[in-house]
Structure formats: C-alpha cells, structure tokens
Design a protein around this motif. Structure first.
Motif, PDB file in Angstrom:
ATOM      1  N   ASN A 454       2.766  -3.194  18.549  1.00  0.00           N
ATOM      2  CA  ASN A 454       1.942  -3.794  19.589  1.00  0.00           C
ATOM      3  C   ASN A 454       2.430  -3.458  20.988  1.00  0.00           C
ATOM      4  OD1 ASN A 454       0.223  -5.011  17.714  1.00  0.00           O
ATOM      5  ND2 ASN A 454       1.545  -6.814  17.534  1.00  0.00           N
ATOM      6  N   ALA A 455       3.629  -2.873  21.113  1.00  0.00           N
ATOM      7  CA  ALA A 455       4.109  -2.477  22.432  1.00  0.00           C
ATOM      8  C   ALA A 455       3.224  -1.385  23.025  1.00  0.00           C
ATOM      9  CB  ALA A 455       5.552  -2.004  22.341  1.00  0.00           C
ATOM     10  N   GLU A 456       2.726  -0.453  22.180  1.00  0.00           N
ATOM     11  CA  GLU A 456       1.899   0.640  22.684  1.00  0.00           C
ATOM     12  C   GLU A 456       0.579   0.757  21.932  1.00  0.00           C
ATOM     13  OE1 GLU A 456       4.009   4.284  22.813  1.00  0.00           O
ATOM     14  OE2 GLU A 456       5.679   3.507  24.004  1.00  0.00           O
ATOM     15  N   SER A 457       0.554   0.344  20.678  1.00  0.00           N
ATOM     16  CA  SER A 457      -0.681   0.411  19.897  1.00  0.00           C
ATOM     17  C   SER A 457      -0.960  -0.978  19.332  1.00  0.00           C
ATOM     18  CB  SER A 457      -0.538   1.461  18.781  1.00  0.00           C
ATOM     19  OG  SER A 457      -0.299   2.744  19.332  1.00  0.00           O
ATOM     20  N   ARG A 458      -1.590  -1.013  18.183  1.00  0.00           N
ATOM     21  CA  ARG A 458      -1.855  -2.272  17.511  1.00  0.00           C
ATOM     22  C   ARG A 458      -1.558  -2.116  16.025  1.00  0.00           C
ATOM     23  NH1 ARG A 458      -7.680  -4.181  20.130  1.00  0.00           N
ATOM     24  NH2 ARG A 458      -6.975  -4.220  22.324  1.00  0.00           N
ATOM     25  N   GLY A 459      -1.134  -3.214  15.387  1.00  0.00           N
ATOM     26  CA  GLY A 459      -0.825  -3.109  13.967  1.00  0.00           C
ATOM     27  C   GLY A 459      -0.563  -4.445  13.329  1.00  0.00           C
ATOM     28  N   ILE A 460      -0.388  -4.422  12.012  1.00  0.00           N
ATOM     29  CA  ILE A 460      -0.116  -5.608  11.205  1.00  0.00           C
ATOM     30  C   ILE A 460       0.852  -5.213  10.110  1.00  0.00           C
ATOM     31  CG2 ILE A 460      -2.205  -5.144   9.860  1.00  0.00           C
ATOM     32  CD1 ILE A 460      -2.367  -8.072   9.178  1.00  0.00           C
ATOM     33  N   ALA A 461       1.778  -6.116   9.777  1.00  0.00           N
ATOM     34  CA  ALA A 461       2.769  -5.846   8.733  1.00  0.00           C
ATOM     35  C   ALA A 461       2.947  -7.103   7.894  1.00  0.00           C
ATOM     36  CB  ALA A 461       4.103  -5.424   9.339  1.00  0.00           C
ATOM     37  N   VAL A 462       2.973  -6.936   6.566  1.00  0.00           N
ATOM     38  CA  VAL A 462       3.116  -8.059   5.632  1.00  0.00           C
ATOM     39  C   VAL A 462       3.925  -7.587   4.436  1.00  0.00           C
ATOM     40  CG1 VAL A 462       1.913  -9.629   4.073  1.00  0.00           C
ATOM     41  CG2 VAL A 462       0.972  -9.197   6.320  1.00  0.00           C
ATOM     42  N   GLU A 463       4.772  -8.500   3.891  1.00  0.00           N
ATOM     43  CA  GLU A 463       5.497  -8.188   2.650  1.00  0.00           C
ATOM     44  C   GLU A 463       4.512  -8.209   1.480  1.00  0.00           C
ATOM     45  OE1 GLU A 463       9.171  -9.781  -0.161  1.00  0.00           O
ATOM     46  OE2 GLU A 463       8.303 -11.087   1.368  1.00  0.00           O
ATOM     47  N   ILE A 464       4.540  -7.142   0.678  1.00  0.00           N
ATOM     48  CA  ILE A 464       3.679  -7.073  -0.500  1.00  0.00           C
ATOM     49  C   ILE A 464       4.350  -7.761  -1.676  1.00  0.00           C
ATOM     50  CG2 ILE A 464       2.473  -5.544  -2.097  1.00  0.00           C
ATOM     51  CD1 ILE A 464       1.318  -5.607   0.714  1.00  0.00           C
ATOM     52  N   ASN A 465       5.566  -7.341  -2.017  1.00  0.00           N
ATOM     53  CA  ASN A 465       6.340  -7.993  -3.086  1.00  0.00           C
ATOM     54  C   ASN A 465       7.761  -7.482  -3.079  1.00  0.00           C
ATOM     55  OD1 ASN A 465       6.236  -5.455  -4.259  1.00  0.00           O
ATOM     56  ND2 ASN A 465       4.591  -5.977  -5.656  1.00  0.00           N
ATOM     57  N   SER A 466       8.685  -8.346  -3.409  1.00  0.00           N
ATOM     58  CA  SER A 466      10.106  -8.059  -3.648  1.00  0.00           C
ATOM     59  C   SER A 466      10.666  -6.934  -2.798  1.00  0.00           C
ATOM     60  CB  SER A 466      10.342  -7.735  -5.127  1.00  0.00           C
ATOM     61  OG  SER A 466       9.602  -6.583  -5.503  1.00  0.00           O
ATOM     62  N   GLY A 467      10.696  -7.148  -1.477  1.00  0.00           N
ATOM     63  CA  GLY A 467      11.338  -6.197  -0.588  1.00  0.00           C
ATOM     64  C   GLY A 467      10.493  -5.010  -0.199  1.00  0.00           C
ATOM     65  N   LYS A 468       9.233  -4.968  -0.582  1.00  0.00           N
ATOM     66  CA  LYS A 468       8.328  -3.892  -0.205  1.00  0.00           C
ATOM     67  C   LYS A 468       7.302  -4.430   0.785  1.00  0.00           C
ATOM     68  CE  LYS A 468       8.704  -1.284  -4.546  1.00  0.00           C
ATOM     69  NZ  LYS A 468       7.967  -0.710  -5.684  1.00  0.00           N
ATOM     70  N   CYS A 469       7.142  -3.720   1.895  1.00  0.00           N
ATOM     71  CA  CYS A 469       6.229  -4.147   2.946  1.00  0.00           C
ATOM     72  C   CYS A 469       5.192  -3.066   3.199  1.00  0.00           C
ATOM     73  CB  CYS A 469       6.995  -4.449   4.237  1.00  0.00           C
ATOM     74  SG  CYS A 469       8.302  -5.674   4.038  1.00  0.00           S
ATOM     75  N   ALA A 470       4.022  -3.493   3.642  1.00  0.00           N
ATOM     76  CA  ALA A 470       2.966  -2.573   4.040  1.00  0.00           C
ATOM     77  C   ALA A 470       2.710  -2.762   5.522  1.00  0.00           C
ATOM     78  CB  ALA A 470       1.694  -2.823   3.235  1.00  0.00           C
ATOM     79  N   VAL A 471       2.621  -1.654   6.244  1.00  0.00           N
ATOM     80  CA  VAL A 471       2.421  -1.678   7.685  1.00  0.00           C
ATOM     81  C   VAL A 471       1.182  -0.850   8.006  1.00  0.00           C
ATOM     82  CG1 VAL A 471       3.409  -1.159   9.938  1.00  0.00           C
ATOM     83  CG2 VAL A 471       4.899  -1.889   8.065  1.00  0.00           C
ATOM     84  N   ILE A 472       0.188  -1.448   8.686  1.00  0.00           N
ATOM     85  CA  ILE A 472      -1.014  -0.738   9.126  1.00  0.00           C
ATOM     86  C   ILE A 472      -0.927  -0.585  10.632  1.00  0.00           C
ATOM     87  CG2 ILE A 472      -3.526  -0.759   9.242  1.00  0.00           C
ATOM     88  CD1 ILE A 472      -3.584  -2.483   6.785  1.00  0.00           C
TER      89      ILE A 472
END
Length: 788
Positions: A454-472
């Motif tokens: 969000n400093a320069e663009s836009r995005g969202i991040a959430v943990e999917i399961n057990s230490g794995k995250c997805a970042v858009i």
C-alpha cells in the motif's frame, strides 16, 4: 378498559411479589450458605489447631522421657552392666546403684511407671533377675521383638504389665513403652542390650482428656499399624481398629493430616486427624455431624423467620406502591401502543389480549433483532477478509462492483485490473515451537506485506493455512500496463518482505510469484502459477524468490526430447547405481553439445532434472530440508562458464541424493512386525474388512505408527500394497479359472463387484472381462506357435 387495567395491576403486584419472594429467600439462602461455610471453616480450623496443640504437648512430653532415657544410658553404672563381667559382689553393688538411678529417674518424671534394662549377652535384667519363658511371652515380650528390630528406638502401643508377678491374683496396669537400644548408635549385629521405659497410659491420656471428654467429640491416638494407643474407653486400648474404613483412610493418607466426613459407629461424623512426626502416631478427633449442625440449625430457623417477616412486609408494600405508581405506566403503555399500531410495518396476524402484551412483544422483537445483528457483525467481520481472498483466488467469475462494499468495510483497496499473486511459505516450519507461534508469524507477515504494497500500490494478504500466505498485489493506471514493470515491483516487495522476516523474526521465507494478469477473473491463474513455482523451493533452495521465468521450460520438441532422457537418470538414482547415473548424465550433456542447446534451456533442463530426482528422494523418505544450499539455484548454475563444470555439478547433486537415499535405507532396521504384517496380508487379503485399523489391533500398535513403519519398510502405503496384492491374485484367477467376475471379486476381498471392476481397470487399463479375453488370445497364439 378499567377491567384490563385492574387485571394488569393485579398481575404486576403478583409478579412483583414473586420477585420479592425470590429475592428475599435467595438472599436468606445465600446468607445461610455463607454462614454455613464460614462456620464449617472455623470448626475445621479450630479442630485442626486443637490437634496440633495436642500433638505438640505429646511430643514435648515423650521427647522429655526419651531424653531422660538417653541420659540414663550414658551413666557409668549402666555402661558397666552392659560392657563388663562383674563379680557377684561387684554386680550386686552395681545393681544397687543402677536401681537408685532408675528410682531417681522415675521419681523425677510423673509419667514414668517403671524402667527395665536387659542385656542380650548376659540374658538377664540389670536387677539380676533371670526371666522365665512365661515372662518372655508376657511383660517382657519386647525383648525378643526388639533384638531384630531395624532401628535404634521404638514407641510401642499400649500394653498391660503385671504389677504383682508372683501373686495368684494378678493386677495389671496399662502402659505405653519406649524401647531404646544400647549402645545408642551401633552397626548391625553389635547390639548389646536395650532399655524399656514403661509410661503410664492414664497420665498420657490426661494430656488430651480435657478435649476427649467434651460433649461434641471424642479424641484418641492410634499407632501406624492402626492399634489404639490412647483412648477414653479402656476396653479399646491395644486393639487393632485398622479395618474400620475411616481408620484405613487415615493410615493411607500421604499428607498426614486433614478432615473428611464418614460414618463412625453408624453415626455421620466429621473426622479430623494429624500425624506426629516424632512417633508416627495418628491423633484422631471424631465429632458427630449432629453436634456440628446445632448452631447451624439455630441460624437457619432464625433466617427463615426473618425471611417470612420480610416477605410479608415487602408484599404489602408492593401492593400499596403498585396502586400509586401504575397509573402513569398505564398511560405510557396506551400511548406507545397507539404509536406502534399506527406504524405501517406493524401489520401482524398475531392476537394479543391487551396493548401491554403487544408493546412487550414488539420491544422484545426489536431487542432480539438488534442483538442478533450485532452478533453477526462481530462474528463475520474476522472471516470476511479470508472469505474475500478465497473468492478472489477461486476460479469463479467475479464482479468487482459486488466485492467493493466488503473491501470498503474492511479498509481494503484494490485496483480493478493488473494483478500479481504471490504465495509465501515459512522455511523450516518444524523448528517453530507451536502452531500458535506459526500463526502469529503469518499474521504479522501479512500485515507487513499490506503495508509494503500500500506504500506505492494496493494489495491484500491473508494466511491460507499452516504458515502459507497468499498475497494479491494490484496496479493502477499510474503504474502503466507493462507486465515486466509490474513483475519488477512485485519482486521488490517480495525482497523487502524476505528481509523483514529475516531481520525481525530471525526466520526465512520462500516466495513464489505468478505471472501478471489483467482481469480480476484471471487472479486464480496467477495464484496457481505462484503455487507451482513455490514447489521448486525443493531445488531452488529456501530463502529465495522464485518466478515463472526461473522454472519455465521451453515448449519445443527438442526440450521434451532432452527432458525425457532424465527418466533414466532418475531411475538410476532410485536404484542407487552411481556409475550408471554418471554415464547417463555424460550422454545427456553430450546431447546438449550435439544439438547446440542454448544455455538458458540447459539451465532449465538441469533444474527440472534435479526437481524430479529430489521429488523421488522425498517420496522414499529423505528429509527435504538441506537438500540444496541456501543460495539461489539459478544464480549457482549461472556461475559456471563451462559445460563440463555444469555436468560435474549435476553429478555431484545427484550423487548427494543417492547418498541420502542410502543413509535413509540403511537406517531402516528390518522390522519383524512388518514381516509378520506382510505375511498376514498374504494370508488374509481376501477379507473384505482387512484394513490398517484391523492390522493395528491385531499386532497391538497404533494406526499412525504402523502406517509409518509400513511406508518406511516397503516405500509405499498400505492401501496401494493391498490393492496390488489383490489385483495380482485376481489376474491369476482370471487367467487360470473360468469363475464369474463376481466370485473372483469376493475371493480377493471385494464385496462390491463394481468397485472391483473400477479398481481393476484403473490399475491394468482393462476390465476383468477384457483382461481374461486377452489372456485367452495370448494363450491360443502361444499354443498355435508350438504346433507350428
């Protein structure tokens, strides 16, 4: 209307009276309960303190007697009796002096009744008396018992000693006896004699007589064997009462003191007890529950009378106040009812007896709706973000306008086009202490990722399961339409995330980045690519950023032809044939030279080959951690300028796989249990209920442990092995017999013929009927060939 108002007034007064009744009696009940508990605590504390004082008094008295006994044993005359052979005259003189010492000791202590000193070597008392067998069995029974006693002193329970030994009309006295050895401290087998101090039982009991004679309880003392030492009932002295349940409970209590309730002589009683650290005696106090309840009954009766008086006064007051205050309530109800009935939404088919009931029902519905709405908002908000990301990553068609309100509620900002998805995974997750810690790491990482994006663009991040995250990550019009520029921005953000985790968490992460997509409906494609490239962490190394370009393969026929040669290389790795592997790798690199393969394709082929070999090693059971160095794989390969250097690196890497597989297989000790399990399967494969649970029960193992042993020893899971065994037997029956397919299915353990046919076709590519027909044709062809 007047009748309705009077009816409401009556109901209100009745309800108010009932509430007052509940309030008064609940208050009285709580007060009684409080008094009850407080009184019980006071009673318990008082009795336990009393037992402590009795224990202290007994201990002081007995220690004083023991001290006098020790001082007596240190006298020269006593020592001369035990250690020296005296003449008859010397013995008489010494016995006279010892007798004076004993009399002085008895006269100086009111609790001591008599003192006997016996020499095991001389087998006589200090007085010179030689004991008879009858004496050894009665008053002097302690002599033989104490000779083999493992200790230096012993407090004996109450016993009877005869006052006039030579009389035809014997008189007895109850005494408690302290027996102490001479010498005071000695090694086993060197005991010369003993002294027995007979203490007056009635004098000892006088220490606790004041409490024992109180009306509300009885106090007595038992030894560690459950024999009565001191008691107000003389007939119980010296008797073993350990068979009583409450005595048995006291003797088996490891804490040594406490209180409990039990039946004592068919009377419900409270039992208090403590254990003396000096004698190991148990001081017991029994108080009947009826005595305890006397003050409680008085309090209860008084509180009940008070409750009745308070309720009568409160009910009368409620009736008087109700008539005075209910008029404005009636006016309020009538006004609110008119407003509610004229509201356009106040249509209902429900019937109400009066306006108060209608108003009450309406207000209740409003409050319920409000509570339910508030609860739904609180519970759903933490899940909306995860559901939103899941929706964006799914293959379903998405409408950005529909999702926008949810993103606004969560404070999430995304552009409507140009997206890149990153899959992030923590390395060495097994080193993280707990799943909770891993979840906290992932939560913090997602927050950092959103701040960086969000400093320069836009995005969202959430943990999917057990230490794995997805970042858009999304890019707007000001960022341009250049996918390469978007990828550079994503790699930069990923690099910042990696550095942050390493600096502040002391951990590393690996990030897979998918290709840029232009539509929100194509986000799932970028997510799929990010997960696929993240798998190459196995060969690219951890703590790295992997893009599609790093692992993408050339789609030309030449690439597929060269890649097909890796099957033989991987097979040699699995067979642990190092020489054959080296020869195949050499031929493979010769093909690179022969076909002028570009360097980029060579790099991709090597990465794909190592990925395939590493996957095979992991399937065998090799730990994937540390299979490659932490350095980025492509960077390592680009360091080599000569083809033979790349060949040496590839051989070395594959050789390390072979060594790891060898270590894994050599570390497996052949397990007799698995051999028995394999034999059991071969003998019982036709059982339809044969399962891992059945085998675990049969061989007394847990299911998880048996599954692990089976996979380690056979390098396949139980289901695959069982299906392979059954299918091989089915093939044999189809070739050698003409039995029906249903019968064969039952013989190999399948009760459902359709399941059998489906599994058979999946494993052989043919239905059982087709397999049998082909076997017949092959057999007929072989017979014709033999005839020719």
């Amino acid at each position: 209307m007047k009748l309705d108002q009077n009816r409401r007034l009556t109901k209100a007064i009745a309800i108010l009276s009932m509430l007052l009744f509940l309030l008064v009696f609940s208050s009285i009940f709580l007060t009684y309960t409080m008094f009850n508990r407080q009184l019980e605590r006071q009673l318990t504390n008082t009795n336990m303190e009393l037992l402590g004082q009795l224990d202290h008094k007994l201990e002081l008295t007995l220690k004083l007697i023991d001290k006098s006994t020790i001082q007596l044993l240190k006298m020269d005359e006593i020592m001369r009796f035990f250690r020296h052979e005296l003449t008859e005259q010397e013995g008489q003189n010494n016995a006279f002096r010892v007798s004076n010492l004993i009399n002085n000791t008895i006269n100086s202590n009111e609790y001591i009744f008599s003192i006997d000193i016996y020499s095991y070597a001389k087998q006589r008392l200090v007085s010179g008396d030689v004991l008879t067998d009858q004496d050894y069995k009665q008053d002097f029974l302690w002599i033989n018992d104490f000779q083999q006693y493992d200790g230096y002193s012993n407090w004996m329970s109450t016993r009877k000693v005869q006052l006039n030994r030579n009389s035809n009309y014997p008189l007895y006295r109850n005494v408690v006896t302290l027996v102490r050895t001479y010498p005071l401290i000695h090694s086993p087998g060197t005991r010369k004699g003993a002294i027995a101090v007979n203490i007056k039982e009635d004098q000892l009991f006088g220490l606790i007589r004041n409490t024992a004679e109180m009306d509300e309880g009885e106090t007595f003392v038992i030894d560690r064997e459950g024999v009565v030492v001191l008691h107000s009932d003389q007939s119980k002295l010296g008797k073993d009462i350990s068979e009583f349940p409450y005595i048995h409970r006291i003797m088996n209590d490891a804490e040594g003191s406490g209180q409990f309730s039990n039946y004592v002589e068919q009377t419900a009683s409270s039992v208090f007890y403590t254990t003396s650290n000096y004698t190991n005696w148990h001081i017991v106090r029994v108080v009947p529950e009826a005595q305890i309840m006397k003050p409680l009954n008085s309090i209860r009766n008084g509180l009940l009378v008070l409750a009745v008086v308070l309720f009568v006064v409160a009910a009368g007051s409620a009736a008087m106040v109700g008539r005075w205050t209910f008029k404005p309530v009636n006016r309020f109800i009538q006004t609110m009812t008119r407003h509610l009935t004229t509201h356009p939404k106040a249509t209902t088919a429900r019937k109400y007896t009066d306006e108060f009931q209608y108003f009450e029902s309406t207000v209740q519905d409003i409050l319920q709706d409000r509570e339910q709405l508030h609860k739904q908002v609180i519970e759903s908000k933490p899940l909306i973000k995860w559901q939103l990301l899941t929706e964006l990553l799914s293959e379903k068609r998405k409408n950005f306008a529909v999702l926008q309100p949810y993103m606004d509620m969560l404070g999430i900002r995304l552009h409507s086009d140009h997206f890149i998805v990153m899959s992030v995974e923590f390395d060495n997750k097994h080193e993280i202490a707990s799943p909770r810690d891993l979840q906290l790491y992932a939560y913090a990482l997602c927050n950092v990722a959103e701040e960086l994006m969000n400093a320069e663009s836009r995005g969202i991040a959430v943990e999917i399961n057990s230490g794995k995250c997805a970042v858009i990550m999304s890019f707007g019009g000001e960022d341009g339409d250049d996918p390469e520029r978007h990828m550079m921005r994503a790699v930069a953000v990923a690099d910042l995330m990696k550095d942050f985790v390493q600096e502040y968490f002391g951990r590393t992460i690996t990030i897979g980045i998918g290709d840029a997509v232009e539509s929100i409906d194509d986000i799932h494609l970028s997510y799929k690519q990010s997960r696929e490239v993240l798998r190459y962490k196995l060969v690219m190394g951890s703590n790295s950023i992997i893009t599609k370009e790093d692992v993408s393969s050339d789609q030309s026929p030449q690439f597929y032809k060269l890649f097909a040669m890796t099957d033989g290389i991987v097979a040699s790795v699995k067979l642990l044939d190092t020489d054959k592997m080296k020869l195949q790798v050499h031929r493979w690199f010769d093909s690179f030279t022969e076909h002028n393969v570009p360097p980029e394709m060579i790099t991709q082929l090597i990465v794909q080959c190592l990925m395939k070999a590493a996957t095979t090693a992991v399937e065998i059971g090799v730990d994937p951690e540390g299979m490659f160095p932490e350095q980025y794989m492509v960077e390592m390969l680009n360091q080599y300028e000569q083809l033979h250097h790349l060949e040496a690196f590839t051989v070395q890497a594959l050789g390390s796989f072979i060594e790891r597989i060898k270590e894994k297989r050599s570390s497996r000790e052949r397990n007799d249990v698995i051999d028995n399990v394999m034999l059991y399967i071969q003998m019982h494969y036709m059982r339809s209920d044969l399962s891992l649970n059945l085998l675990a029960s049969e061989f007394h193992l847990s299911v998880s442990h048996l599954s692990k042993l089976f996979k380690e020893q056979e390098e396949c899971n139980f289901i695959d092995y069982l299906m392979d065994t059954r299918m091989n037997k089915a093939k044999q029956l189809l070739q050698e017999t003409e039995e029906k397919i249903r019968d064969i299915a039952e013989q190999v353990g399948y009760t459902n013929v359709n399941s059998f046919v489906r599994i058979f076709k999946k494993m052989t590519g043919l239905t059982p009927t087709e397999f049998r027909e082909r076997a017949r044709q092959e057999k007929a062809g072989a017979e014709q060939g033999d005839e020719l």
